[in-house]
Every structure is written in C-alpha cells, then in structure tokens.
Design an enzyme around this catalytic site. Structure first.
Site, PDB file in Angstrom:
ATOM      1  N   GLU A 128      -5.777   2.089  -9.395  1.00 55.73           N
ATOM      2  CA  GLU A 128      -5.563   0.671  -9.671  1.00 55.73           C
ATOM      3  C   GLU A 128      -4.066   0.412  -9.715  1.00 55.73           C
ATOM      4  OE1 GLU A 128      -7.444  -0.503 -13.259  1.00 55.73           O
ATOM      5  OE2 GLU A 128      -9.434   0.079 -12.582  1.00 55.73           O
ATOM      6  N   PRO A 129      -3.624  -0.715  -9.166  1.00 54.29           N
ATOM      7  CA  PRO A 129      -2.187  -1.000  -9.184  1.00 54.29           C
ATOM      8  C   PRO A 129      -1.581  -0.961 -10.574  1.00 54.29           C
ATOM      9  CG  PRO A 129      -3.315  -2.522  -7.750  1.00 54.29           C
ATOM     10  CD  PRO A 129      -4.377  -1.727  -8.461  1.00 54.29           C
ATOM     11  N   GLY A 130      -2.327  -1.398 -11.587  1.00 53.20           N
ATOM     12  CA  GLY A 130      -1.802  -1.359 -12.945  1.00 53.20           C
ATOM     13  C   GLY A 130      -1.450   0.039 -13.377  1.00 53.20           C
ATOM     14  N   SER A 131      -2.257   0.995 -12.981  1.00 52.04           N
ATOM     15  CA  SER A 131      -2.005   2.382 -13.356  1.00 52.04           C
ATOM     16  C   SER A 131      -0.790   2.953 -12.646  1.00 52.04           C
ATOM     17  CB  SER A 131      -3.230   3.241 -13.029  1.00 52.04           C
ATOM     18  OG  SER A 131      -4.332   2.828 -13.780  1.00 52.04           O
ATOM     19  N   THR A 132      -0.623   2.579 -11.389  1.00 51.32           N
ATOM     20  CA  THR A 132       0.481   3.155 -10.626  1.00 51.32           C
ATOM     21  C   THR A 132       1.783   2.387 -10.791  1.00 51.32           C
ATOM     22  OG1 THR A 132      -0.191   1.910  -8.669  1.00 51.32           O
ATOM     23  CG2 THR A 132      -1.038   4.144  -8.880  1.00 51.32           C
TER      24      THR A 132
END
Length: 153
Positions: free
Chosen positions: A85-89
């Site tokens: 997920e973009p939030g994680s990366t």
C-alpha cells in the site's frame, strides 16, 4: 541498433548496490529475523539524494547455483515482487518531509479521529480506531489516516 550509434541513456543499466552495505544488511537482517523468530525480513537502502538502490536484502535466502532445491515461491524477492500500500511505502518519505519542514515534532500528539476521516466525499478508515498518538507512535502503528491529515495540512 546501428553501428556507431550509442544507446539512449535510459537503456544503460548500472549496478548501484554497495557490496559493503549489502553484506552488513544481510548479516543484520539474518540476525534480526533469527532473534525475533520472524518468518522473513527485507531491507532496502536508497541513496537519499539519487534514489539509487544501495542495498536490497531478503531473508530467507536461497542458493542461486542450485535453485531446484528451493520452492519457486521462496526464490522470489518480495521487495520487488510484492505489492505494498502506498501508505506503507511512502510513510517514511512523508515523515521525513514533515520533520524537515518542521511542520511536526516526534513528540507532538495528533488526534487520529478514532479511525474515520473525511476527505472530500470519501471517508478514510484506519485499521484501528486510535484516539491521540504522538507522531512517533503514528509511524510505529502505521496510522495512515494521520498521514492524510498531514498532506491536507
């Protein structure tokens, strides 16, 4: 390609891994995975100015000279083959930007909206209904809702 014509720069591939950092990352990752009894672990180190990949390590490893001894799914490197997920990366980049611009301090408390935050006509749901967390805890718990709040200002 015609003789005497050089390839465009985009077609030139250059290895950017740092052998010394790669070795340290692999050793420390193996130690950490063993110490925590984790099933696996991944480390990616980028040059912050050029974004070149300096280290790309994953545990468990396999012997590339004898791949038949390892199941196919264990030969994949999740760092480059899995979706995140973009939030994680992107949370590390967002955190660095927020701290660099002094928009927030690590000990500053942020209201996490109990896991529901409206952006336009959409409601973002966090994985846990947090109340208030410090910015450091936001990163620790991956409270993506607060990341959106920071982007919105």
């Amino acid at each position: 390609m015609q003789e005497g014509v050089s390839a465009p720069e985009a077609l030139n591939v250059r290895l950017t891994l740092d052998a010394g950092l790669q070795y340290i990352a692999e050793q420390e990752l193996m130690r950490s995975v063993n110490d925590t009894r984790a099933a696996a672990g991944t480390v990616i180190v980028l040059d912050p100015e050029t974004f070149e990949i300096l280290t790309l390590a994953h545990v468990p490893t396999f012997d590339p000279n004898d791949p038949g001894e390892t199941k196919a799914e264990d030969r994949r490197n999740p760092a480059i083959s899995n979706c995140y997920e973009p939030g994680s990366t992107l949370k590390v980049l967002l955190a660095a930007a927020a701290l660099d611009t002094q928009n927030i301090r690590p000990e500053e408390r942020i209201f996490c909206e109990y896991g529901h935050y409206q952006v336009g006509s959409h409601i973002i749901h966090d994985h846990h209904p947090y109340g208030a967390l410090t910015f450091a805890e936001v990163l620790q718990h991956s409270a993506i809702l607060v990341q959106q709040k920071l982007v919105n200002g």
